[in-house]
Design a protein around this motif. Structure first.
Motif, PDB file in Angstrom:
ATOM      1  N   ASP A 143       0.860  -1.187   0.000  1.00  0.00           N
ATOM      2  CA  ASP A 143       0.000   0.000   0.000  1.00  0.00           C
ATOM      3  C   ASP A 143       0.895   1.235   0.000  1.00  0.00           C
ATOM      4  O   ASP A 143       1.958   1.235   0.629  1.00  0.00           O
ATOM      5  N   LYS A 158       5.354  -3.754   9.811  1.00  0.00           N
ATOM      6  CA  LYS A 158       4.250  -3.150  10.555  1.00  0.00           C
ATOM      7  C   LYS A 158       4.160  -3.852  11.909  1.00  0.00           C
ATOM      8  O   LYS A 158       4.014  -5.077  11.973  1.00  0.00           O
ATOM      9  N   TYR A 283      -0.437   1.138  15.401  1.00  0.00           N
ATOM     10  CA  TYR A 283       0.685   0.384  14.864  1.00  0.00           C
ATOM     11  C   TYR A 283       1.787   1.306  14.366  1.00  0.00           C
ATOM     12  O   TYR A 283       1.548   2.461  14.014  1.00  0.00           O
ATOM     13  N   VAL A 326       5.461  -5.597   4.915  1.00  0.00           N
ATOM     14  CA  VAL A 326       4.637  -4.809   3.993  1.00  0.00           C
ATOM     15  C   VAL A 326       5.157  -4.900   2.561  1.00  0.00           C
ATOM     16  O   VAL A 326       4.843  -4.067   1.721  1.00  0.00           O
ATOM     17  N   ASP A 328       5.151  -7.199  -0.864  1.00  0.00           N
ATOM     18  CA  ASP A 328       4.139  -8.124  -1.388  1.00  0.00           C
ATOM     19  C   ASP A 328       4.633  -9.550  -1.601  1.00  0.00           C
ATOM     20  O   ASP A 328       3.834 -10.491  -1.590  1.00  0.00           O
ATOM     21  N   GLN A 332       5.234 -13.823   5.493  1.00  0.00           N
ATOM     22  CA  GLN A 332       4.732 -13.309   6.762  1.00  0.00           C
ATOM     23  C   GLN A 332       5.066 -14.258   7.916  1.00  0.00           C
ATOM     24  O   GLN A 332       5.059 -15.476   7.751  1.00  0.00           O
ATOM     25  N   THR A 337       0.496 -14.326  14.110  1.00  0.00           N
ATOM     26  CA  THR A 337      -0.947 -14.598  14.092  1.00  0.00           C
ATOM     27  C   THR A 337      -1.309 -15.667  15.118  1.00  0.00           C
ATOM     28  O   THR A 337      -2.412 -15.652  15.664  1.00  0.00           O
ATOM     29  N   ASP A 342      -3.191  -9.283  14.483  1.00  0.00           N
ATOM     30  CA  ASP A 342      -3.833  -9.170  13.172  1.00  0.00           C
ATOM     31  C   ASP A 342      -3.435  -7.825  12.578  1.00  0.00           C
ATOM     32  O   ASP A 342      -3.793  -6.774  13.128  1.00  0.00           O
ATOM     33  N   PRO A 343      -2.706  -7.820  11.457  1.00  0.00           N
ATOM     34  CA  PRO A 343      -2.251  -6.540  10.893  1.00  0.00           C
ATOM     35  C   PRO A 343      -3.383  -5.658  10.393  1.00  0.00           C
ATOM     36  O   PRO A 343      -3.191  -4.456  10.187  1.00  0.00           O
ATOM     37  N   ASP A 344      -4.568  -6.221  10.201  1.00  0.00           N
ATOM     38  CA  ASP A 344      -5.694  -5.448   9.687  1.00  0.00           C
ATOM     39  C   ASP A 344      -6.637  -4.971  10.794  1.00  0.00           C
ATOM     40  O   ASP A 344      -7.463  -4.083  10.563  1.00  0.00           O
ATOM     41  N   ASN A 345      -6.531  -5.546  11.989  1.00  0.00           N
ATOM     42  CA  ASN A 345      -7.414  -5.175  13.099  1.00  0.00           C
ATOM     43  C   ASN A 345      -6.760  -4.086  13.936  1.00  0.00           C
ATOM     44  O   ASN A 345      -6.356  -4.291  15.081  1.00  0.00           O
ATOM     45  N   ASP A 348      -7.379   3.472  12.707  1.00  0.00           N
ATOM     46  CA  ASP A 348      -6.995   4.249  11.526  1.00  0.00           C
ATOM     47  C   ASP A 348      -6.008   5.323  11.966  1.00  0.00           C
ATOM     48  O   ASP A 348      -6.370   6.468  12.193  1.00  0.00           O
TER      49      ASP A 348
END
Length: 379
Positions: A143, A158, A283, A326, A328, A332, A337, A342-345, A348
């Motif tokens: 990203d 991250k 994070y 981070v 691609d 990981q 985990t 959780d990298p998405d939880n 913002d």
């Protein structure tokens, strides 16, 4: 309590195999890994031959590293092995690096910066201390938020900010672990919490920005003043609290949860517990950058391309660093985990606000704390 760690088990097995004549020669010593066997195809993933040759012509690279030293030693050793460029490093907290290159004012004694949260990177960026470089391998970032809008730093990992605690000690005290930021203010935790120094630690700056983004400026500063009543120690580095939990010197620590995983998995402290704040974890983005005015610019550019490749970042989990990656095509760390990260939880996190205001926020907090006392470790 300590047990036989996964790393110690494999090290013991390797020693036994060597005794039986089962291990060949040619290892590169501390920090080496299976990634050190690299084909020309792997080098093509990093950089063109022209860029590699230009870096080799520089002949030397000096790295300031703000990740853990085991990881730092591994990636610098592997870079030297891959490209034949003499590579040395010094491990400093992000705040120390930012202060050092500001003092050096365009004549840095190192060429690149590796690891550590980007809030101090952004302070350095705002002062024009980082070199703009449009990295080819930035195309492999998952990203665009994982790079500077100025193209003067690039994300590599991250990390999740949370709480760690000594299970045995909380059981002895008949206390439950804190589950969210408001819980840390409870008087029952007075003298039990360690954090890190807002002046020297990038993790501490992340804590400031997290709290201010959660509660607003004035209420966030007041929160940190209230939290200070429960703090026993502010360590120089953000990983400091995690290193003292397993041995029982620290009961509750604020910091990056991958540092807690390292204490459990690699150091064998199965009495360390991890907490992801229930209202949402913030994070860090660990990064790399070139110092403006560096002496080995071509080698520094090659370093950035290397840092944005699996050849570099996959060494993290092989050397006790379990941040989410981070890049691609990186691998990981499954262990993160397994411990519930959780990298998405995550919340913002407002990187632009942090970029613009971190230095002022640090000044505001320290002013509210009367400049700090002898709990703030700088040595």
């Amino acid at each position: 309590m300590r047990n036989l760690t996964r790393r110690n088990f494999f090290e013991a097995a390797a020693v036994g195999a060597a005794a039986l004549g089962m291990v060949g020669c040619g290892g590169s010593g501390s920090g080496s890994s299976s990634s050190s066997s690299t084909s020309s195809n792997n080098l093509d993933r990093i950089a063109s031959q022209d860029m590699i040759d230009a870096g080799k012509n520089d002949g030397e690279l000096v790295v300031y590293g703000s990740c853990e030293e085991e990881y730092l030693a591994a990636v610098t050793s592997h870079f030297e092995e891959l490209f034949g460029i003499k590579t040395s490093y010094q491990r400093l907290s992000t705040g120390e690096v930012e202060a050092k290159i500001e003092e050096e004012n365009g004549n840095p004694s190192a060429d690149v910066w590796f690891g550590g949260t980007t809030d101090p990177y952004n302070v350095a960026s705002g002062k024009g201390l980082l070199e703009v470089y449009k990295a080819n391998n930035a195309s492999h970032l998952i990203d665009d938020k994982f790079k500077s809008t100025n193209d003067d730093w690039y994300g590599i990992y991250k990390g999740i900010l949370g709480f760690m605690y000594n299970k045995d000690e909380l059981d002895r005290l008949k206390l439950d672990p804190p589950q969210d930021y408001p819980d840390l203010l409870d008087p029952k935790y007075q003298g039990l919490i360690w954090s890190s120094n807002y002046n020297t630690s990038g993790t501490a700056k992340l804590i400031i920005n997290t709290v201010i983004q959660k509660y607003g400026h004035d209420d966030g500063i007041q929160y940190l003043v209230n939290l200070d009543k429960n703090i026993a120690q502010y360590t120089k580095s953000g990983s400091g609290p995690s290193k003292s939990i397993g041995i029982g010197e620290c009961t509750i620590g604020l910091g990056m949860l991958h540092d807690g995983i390292y204490q459990i998995v690699d150091q064998g402290y199965d009495n360390v517990g991890l907490v992801i704040p229930s209202s949402g974890a913030s994070y860090e983005v660990g990064a790399t950058a070139i110092f403006k005015g560096c002496k080995h610019e071509d080698a520094a550019k090659l370093w950035v391309e290397y840092a944005l490749s699996p050849e570099c970042v996959d060494l993290g989990q092989e050397n006790g660093s379990y941040q989410f990656l981070v890049i691609d095509d990186a691998t990981q760390p499954e262990i993160a985990t397994e411990y519930g990260l959780d990298p998405d939880n995550v919340m913002d996190y407002n990187f632009e606000d942090a970029k613009e205001h971190t230095e002022q926020y640090v000044a505001d907090v320290m002013n509210a704390l009367g400049g700090g006392d002898d709990r703030f470790k700088t040595e």
